[in-house]
Design an enzyme around this catalytic site. Structure first.
Site, PDB file in Angstrom:
ATOM      1  N   ASP A  51       0.793  -1.228   0.000  1.00  0.00           N
ATOM      2  CA  ASP A  51       0.000   0.000   0.000  1.00  0.00           C
ATOM      3  C   ASP A  51       0.829   1.283   0.000  1.00  0.00           C
ATOM      4  O   ASP A  51       0.386   2.315   0.495  1.00  0.00           O
ATOM      5  CB  ASP A  51      -0.923  -0.015   1.219  1.00  0.00           C
ATOM      6  CG  ASP A  51      -0.163  -0.329   2.505  1.00  0.00           C
ATOM      7  OD1 ASP A  51       1.063  -0.141   2.518  1.00  0.00           O
ATOM      8  OD2 ASP A  51      -0.790  -0.776   3.482  1.00  0.00           O
ATOM      9  N   GLU A  57      -0.511  -9.033  -1.001  1.00  0.00           N
ATOM     10  CA  GLU A  57      -1.035  -8.422   0.236  1.00  0.00           C
ATOM     11  C   GLU A  57      -2.239  -7.540  -0.106  1.00  0.00           C
ATOM     12  O   GLU A  57      -2.343  -6.376   0.286  1.00  0.00           O
ATOM     13  CB  GLU A  57       0.036  -7.621   0.981  1.00  0.00           C
ATOM     14  CG  GLU A  57      -0.278  -7.433   2.453  1.00  0.00           C
ATOM     15  CD  GLU A  57       0.827  -6.738   3.219  1.00  0.00           C
ATOM     16  OE1 GLU A  57       1.811  -7.395   3.590  1.00  0.00           O
ATOM     17  OE2 GLU A  57       0.712  -5.513   3.444  1.00  0.00           O
ATOM     18  N   GLU A  95      -1.837   5.089   3.158  1.00  0.00           N
ATOM     19  CA  GLU A  95      -1.891   3.661   2.773  1.00  0.00           C
ATOM     20  C   GLU A  95      -3.304   3.175   2.461  1.00  0.00           C
ATOM     21  O   GLU A  95      -3.498   2.369   1.548  1.00  0.00           O
ATOM     22  CB  GLU A  95      -1.242   2.795   3.868  1.00  0.00           C
ATOM     23  CG  GLU A  95       0.268   2.972   3.996  1.00  0.00           C
ATOM     24  CD  GLU A  95       0.690   4.200   4.790  1.00  0.00           C
ATOM     25  OE1 GLU A  95      -0.190   4.889   5.357  1.00  0.00           O
ATOM     26  OE2 GLU A  95       1.899   4.494   4.850  1.00  0.00           O
ATOM     27  N   HIS A 119       7.190   5.486  12.394  1.00  0.00           N
ATOM     28  CA  HIS A 119       7.385   6.218  11.146  1.00  0.00           C
ATOM     29  C   HIS A 119       6.119   6.728  10.470  1.00  0.00           C
ATOM     30  O   HIS A 119       6.195   7.479   9.506  1.00  0.00           O
ATOM     31  CB  HIS A 119       8.141   5.343  10.132  1.00  0.00           C
ATOM     32  CG  HIS A 119       7.295   4.257   9.542  1.00  0.00           C
ATOM     33  ND1 HIS A 119       6.466   4.475   8.467  1.00  0.00           N
ATOM     34  CD2 HIS A 119       7.126   2.960   9.877  1.00  0.00           C
ATOM     35  CE1 HIS A 119       5.836   3.348   8.168  1.00  0.00           C
ATOM     36  NE2 HIS A 119       6.218   2.419   9.010  1.00  0.00           N
ATOM     37  N   ARG A 160       3.151   8.504   8.731  1.00  0.00           N
ATOM     38  CA  ARG A 160       2.948   9.915   8.385  1.00  0.00           C
ATOM     39  C   ARG A 160       1.926  10.582   9.296  1.00  0.00           C
ATOM     40  O   ARG A 160       2.103  11.728   9.713  1.00  0.00           O
ATOM     41  CB  ARG A 160       2.471  10.025   6.933  1.00  0.00           C
ATOM     42  CG  ARG A 160       3.549  10.491   5.961  1.00  0.00           C
ATOM     43  CD  ARG A 160       2.963  10.599   4.555  1.00  0.00           C
ATOM     44  NE  ARG A 160       3.812  11.375   3.653  1.00  0.00           N
ATOM     45  CZ  ARG A 160       4.925  10.927   3.095  1.00  0.00           C
ATOM     46  NH1 ARG A 160       5.364   9.724   3.343  1.00  0.00           N
ATOM     47  NH2 ARG A 160       5.626  11.703   2.273  1.00  0.00           N
ATOM     48  N   HIS A 162      14.055   5.428  11.930  1.00  0.00           N
ATOM     49  CA  HIS A 162      13.773   5.595  10.495  1.00  0.00           C
ATOM     50  C   HIS A 162      14.567   6.802   9.982  1.00  0.00           C
ATOM     51  O   HIS A 162      14.775   7.772  10.714  1.00  0.00           O
ATOM     52  CB  HIS A 162      12.267   5.818  10.352  1.00  0.00           C
ATOM     53  CG  HIS A 162      11.757   5.821   8.937  1.00  0.00           C
ATOM     54  ND1 HIS A 162      12.065   6.815   8.040  1.00  0.00           N
ATOM     55  CD2 HIS A 162      10.941   4.962   8.278  1.00  0.00           C
ATOM     56  CE1 HIS A 162      11.462   6.558   6.878  1.00  0.00           C
ATOM     57  NE2 HIS A 162      10.779   5.433   6.994  1.00  0.00           N
TER      58      HIS A 162
END
Ligand code: UD1
Ligand code: UDP
Length: 376
Positions: free
Chosen positions: A96, A118, A132, A205, A207, A238
């Protein structure tokens, strides 16, 4: 000979597509090529190196502080050239990310079939996680072949009108990857460093968590280490500069908080398998959790992976500082509560997802009469 182009761009896609590439390469009727977008640069290279993969094409799209528009645009333009040159029969994408969406769109524009690995994960909340949930819905409508990890994701697709003929239930290739990385006799300087203490492994991580939610998460972690003298936090940060800056300002200068670079996947999986507890907002780590035998506290409000919560190997704790602190404290102090979250079978796979995906491709193209036996 069926010409297959595998395309990915970020660390988790690479980890979960590597076992599938190995499986594709073994089949005499399939000719497999790899294109990376390099939406991630160093974090992608780490995975390619670990799995000894050499891409045939590299779009090199990553820039610092990249926006979603920039990634989409660069991938679309780069993929046009690659697709024109290679003319694959099938493009395989994973998950995604914005790479996944842009590659699928580029292929669909040229009327090239897309296979989505997936497929079918949903939170049914448009911006959670962001972007995503948008990407996976869009890829669902662009793809011709859908490899759903479990029947739950397959049912999401059926409800959206996707034909049952195009969906294969395969398990998640994340579990295939674990069987290639986890070693019994594994050592690493970090493991020696935390010996005799409870290691809490951290990743962050998302967003939608950048900003106040991430401040809260990091404050909770600092409080945990300051409260419990037998706890060591290990945080492979990250490479997003926003996260680097925040982690360094809130978590640096404590002898029991170890801030390190992103770990190579072999190191990460083996260290995770030896950690006491994992605090994360990652998607992939939720799938890996039961096989790592460490309870996971998921620092998000919703998850597209409810099975791991249902079986009891993970708990959704949101991003409130007090809640994270309290839930982690329970697992640090209460042996019974801790044990109830370990020793659980992984609901996401049996290590044979890649084999089922290859069998699904062969079946779709009439190279075999037999569809794969669905993962249950
Ligand atoms: C991306 C995916 C997300 C996935 C995550 C896995 C999108 C929009 N987001 O998020 O779905 O969960 O990867 O980790 O597709 N950076 C480096 N070196 C690297 C990687 C990143 O310097 O190797 C820095 C760059 O400054 C980059 C920033 O991190 O601009 C953000 O990377 P990006 O891929 O846009 O977002 P992620 O949060 O990594
Ligand atoms: N991972 C890794 N090194 C690290 C942190 C994570 O190899 O330092 C692996 C982890 O085991 C999992 C994947 O990266 O397989 C998850 O990636 P990430 O959390 O970045 O993305 P998401 O799964 O949330 O999309």
């Amino acid at each position: 000979m069926l010409r297959i182009l595998v395309v990915f761009g970020t660390r988790p896609e690479a980890i979960k597509m590597s076992p599938l590439i190995y499986e594709l390469q073994q089949h005499p009727d399939l000719e497999t090529f790899l294109c990376v977008t390099s939406q991630h640069r160093q974090m992608l290279k780490q995975v390619l190196k670990a799995f000894h993969l050499k891409p045939n094409f590299d779009l090199e799209v990553m820039t610092d502080h990249q926006t979603l528009t920039e990634i989409t645009y660069r991938v679309l333009v780069g993929m046009e050239t690659v697709l024109n040159q290679l003319k694959p029969d099938l493009v395989l994408v994973h998950g995604d990310t914005t790479t996944t969406f842009s590659v699928s769109l580029a292929a669909a524009y040229q009327q090239i079939k897309v296979g989505h690995v997936e497929a079918g994960m949903r939170t049914h909340q448009k911006y959670l996680p962001y972007p995503e949930e948008l990407n996976r819905r869009l890829v669902g409508s662009l793809a011709d072949l859908h490899f759903a990890p479990t029947d739950k994701e397959a049912n999401h697709l059926y409800r959206e009108g996707i034909s049952k003929d195009s969906v294969y239930i395969t398990g998640n290739t994340a579990i295939d990857a674990l069987s290639m990385t986890i070693q019994e006799n594994y050592d690493h300087p970090l493991i020696k460093q935390v010996q005799g203490k409870k290691m809490i492994l951290i990743t962050a991580h998302r967003r939608e968590n950048l900003g106040e939610p991430m401040d809260n998460m990091f404050q909770a972690i600092r409080r945990l280490v300051e409260t419990y003298s037998d706890v060591v936090a290990v945080f492979p940060i990250h490479l997003n500069p926003i996260i680097q800056k925040k982690a360094n300002s809130i978590l640096r200068h404590h002898p029991r908080i170890l801030l390190v670079d992103p770990l190579d996947v072999m190191d990460f999986h083996n260290i995770a398998a030896r950690s006491y507890l994992i605090l994360t907002d990652s998607g992939g780590i939720q799938e890996e959790a039961p096989s790592l035998h460490a309870p996971v506290l998921v620092m998000r409000d919703v998850t597209e992976r409810p099975e791991v919560v249902r079986v009891g190997a993970a708990k959704l704790v949101g991003t409130d500082e007090n809640r994270i602190f309290e839930e982690a404290s329970i697992l640090i102090k209460d042996r019974k509560a801790y044990q109830s979250m370990t020793g659980i079978n992984n609901p996401y796979g049996d290590g044979k997802a890649s084999k089922r995906i290859v069998q699904g491709i062969l079946h779709h193209y009439r190279l075999t009469d037999y569809p794969p036996t669905p993962f249950r």
